[in-house]
Design an enzyme around this catalytic site. Structure first.
Site, PDB file in Angstrom:
ATOM      1  N   GLY A  11       0.836  -1.202   0.000  1.00  0.00           N
ATOM      2  CA  GLY A  11       0.000   0.000   0.000  1.00  0.00           C
ATOM      3  C   GLY A  11       0.865   1.244   0.000  1.00  0.00           C
ATOM      4  CB  VAL A  23      16.915   6.840  -1.656  1.00  0.00           C
ATOM      5  CG1 VAL A  23      17.754   5.853  -2.441  1.00  0.00           C
ATOM      6  CG2 VAL A  23      16.331   6.173  -0.407  1.00  0.00           C
ATOM      7  N   GLY A 104       4.396  -7.382   3.834  1.00  0.00           N
ATOM      8  CA  GLY A 104       4.496  -8.188   2.610  1.00  0.00           C
ATOM      9  C   GLY A 104       5.785  -7.877   1.863  1.00  0.00           C
ATOM     10  CG  ASP A 128      -1.541  -0.619   8.017  1.00  0.00           C
ATOM     11  OD1 ASP A 128      -2.394   0.247   7.768  1.00  0.00           O
ATOM     12  OD2 ASP A 128      -1.413  -1.670   7.375  1.00  0.00           O
ATOM     13  NE  ARG A 163     -28.654  11.512  12.323  1.00  0.00           N
ATOM     14  CZ  ARG A 163     -28.845  12.030  11.125  1.00  0.00           C
ATOM     15  NH1 ARG A 163     -27.829  12.556  10.457  1.00  0.00           N
ATOM     16  NH2 ARG A 163     -30.039  12.033  10.576  1.00  0.00           N
ATOM     17  CB  ILE A 251      -9.954   9.436   2.390  1.00  0.00           C
ATOM     18  CG1 ILE A 251      -9.754  10.945   2.341  1.00  0.00           C
ATOM     19  CG2 ILE A 251     -10.288   9.015   3.792  1.00  0.00           C
ATOM     20  CD1 ILE A 251     -10.994  11.730   2.710  1.00  0.00           C
TER      21      ILE A 251
HETATM   22  O1  F6P Z   1      -1.358  -1.649   4.640  1.00  0.00           O
HETATM   23  C1  F6P Z   1      -1.930  -0.453   4.297  1.00  0.00           C
HETATM   24  C2  F6P Z   1      -3.402  -0.608   4.056  1.00  0.00           C
HETATM   25  O2  F6P Z   1      -3.933   0.652   3.713  1.00  0.00           O
HETATM   26  C3  F6P Z   1      -4.204  -1.231   5.211  1.00  0.00           C
HETATM   27  O3  F6P Z   1      -4.495  -0.306   6.221  1.00  0.00           O
HETATM   28  C4  F6P Z   1      -5.408  -1.754   4.487  1.00  0.00           C
HETATM   29  O4  F6P Z   1      -5.974  -2.836   5.193  1.00  0.00           O
HETATM   30  C5  F6P Z   1      -4.840  -2.200   3.174  1.00  0.00           C
HETATM   31  O5  F6P Z   1      -3.637  -1.490   2.978  1.00  0.00           O
HETATM   32  C6  F6P Z   1      -5.726  -1.988   1.996  1.00  0.00           C
HETATM   33  O6  F6P Z   1      -5.073  -2.473   0.882  1.00  0.00           O
HETATM   34  P1  F6P Z   1      -5.587  -2.302  -0.603  1.00  0.00           P
HETATM   35  O7  F6P Z   1      -5.471  -0.862  -0.971  1.00  0.00           O
HETATM   36  O8  F6P Z   1      -4.696  -3.151  -1.436  1.00  0.00           O
HETATM   37  O9  F6P Z   1      -6.998  -2.748  -0.606  1.00  0.00           O
END
Ligand code: F6P
Length: 319
Positions: A11, A23, A104, A128, A163, A251
């Site tokens: 991501g 870099v 990953g 994250d 609400r 977002i």
């Molecule tokens: O790891 C970053 C992240 O934005 C997570 O918070 C989320 O679960 C995931 O990637 C969403 O991934 P994708 O954009 O591939 O659906």
């Protein structure tokens, strides 16, 4: 080490461009050439490489996304894909790689090193903040600020109508985003994967709001209850509470990086180049307090980074 490659993977996260820029500048200052690997590990397998210099990385420090693009490559998860990538890297004369991403990305980088012995270091780039070995990841600060701004807006309308609102934030299996924005936005309840969610307590907090009923509940997407929609349904079925819900979604991944993210990204960019020059490999280059810290790649995802317990206490006391 004469020529290094840089890629962004998984991501995207705000600050990745600032990182690429750092870099390139650090490498040029040390007399190294820099190659941009386009599209993450997919680009490595395809040999999609571009030369990066000062010109190519000018005016990107404040831009969100990643100029190198990104992917979650299924092929690179297989030994065959990694072997193809190693061939492309050797053909291009690349001596070492910086891979910016999350879990990953690091799993792929570790396997690549074990199988092909091409030096590779990881840098933490994910909103994250879930990587062990670094206090913060590139993109996290921007994401929490974006989420907080959105939640403040929701609070305005929630307050006007009296609400109950449930706001779901990203974070995958970690509750860092939820916990920080929950405290920052004065949430009545914060539900995260690391702690047990208790709907009875949540219900009591709604009642405690008295007549106004305005309640803000923050839920991390990995929470065991299964997200904002499911909690809203449960509240209706079991407690007869009507709740609106919002999923902030992607977002949180966009936008211009904050100053903190730009500085972290720049610091880690310079440190990653130094790490490769100094013969480091198979490590994540992160930052603990103000110091650069190296963590074996494997540890960065096998060891769980705990949510600081004082945050959990704060959220409870202030709810
Ligand atoms: O790891 C970053 C992240 O934005 C997570 O918070 C989320 O679960 C995931 O990637 C969403 O991934 P994708 O954009 O591939 O659906």
């Amino acid at each position: 080490m004469k020529k290094i490659g840089i890629l962004t993977s998984g991501g995207d996260a705000p600050g990745m461009n600032a990182h690429i820029r750092a870099v390139v500048r650090a490498a040029l200052a040390k007399g190294l050439e820099v190659v941009g690997i386009v599209g993450g590990y997919s680009g490595m397998i395809e040999g999609d490489f571009i030369k990066l210099g000062r010109k190519e990385t000018a005016n990107i420090i404040g831009r969100g996304g990643t100029i190198l693009k990104t992917s979650r490559s299924k092929e690179f998860m297989m030994a065959g894909g990694r072997a193809a990538a190693a061939e492309r890297i050797r053909e291009a004369g690349i001596d070492g790689i910086i891979a910016c991403g999350g879990n990953g990305t690091f799993k792929g980088a570790h396997a690549f090193w074990v199988e092909h012995h091409i030096p590779i270091v990881g840098t933490p780039g994910t909103i994250d903040n879930d990587l062990y070995g670094t206090h913060y990841t590139i993109g996290y600060d921007t994401a929490i600020n974006t989420a907080a701004e959105a939640i403040d807006r929701i609070r305005d309308t929630a307050d006007s109508h009296g609400r109950v609102f449930i706001v779901e934030v990203m974070g995958r299996h970690a509750g860092f985003i939820a916990m920080d924005v929950g405290i920052a936005c004065g949430a009545e309840y914060v539900a995260i994967p690391e702690t047990v969610t208790n709907l009875d307590i949540l219900y009591q907090r709604i009642l405690k709001q008295g007549k106004t009923r305005r309640t803000i509940i923050i839920v991390g997407e990995g929470d065991e209850y299964g997200g904002a929609a499911k909690i809203a349904t449960k509240l209706k079925e079991e407690y007869e509470i009507e709740a609106k819900y919002t999923i902030l979604g992607h977002i949180q991944r966009g936008g211009s990086p904050t100053v903190r993210d730009r500085v972290l990204a720049s610091h880690l960019g310079v440190a990653a180049v130094d790490a490769l020059i100094n013969g480091k490999t198979d490590v994540m280059v992160g930052r603990q307090s103000h110091d650069i810290a190296y963590t074996p790649l494997e540890e960065s995802w096998t060891r769980q980074k705990p949510i600081w317990s004082y945050l959990i206490d704060l959220a409870e006391i202030l709810a």
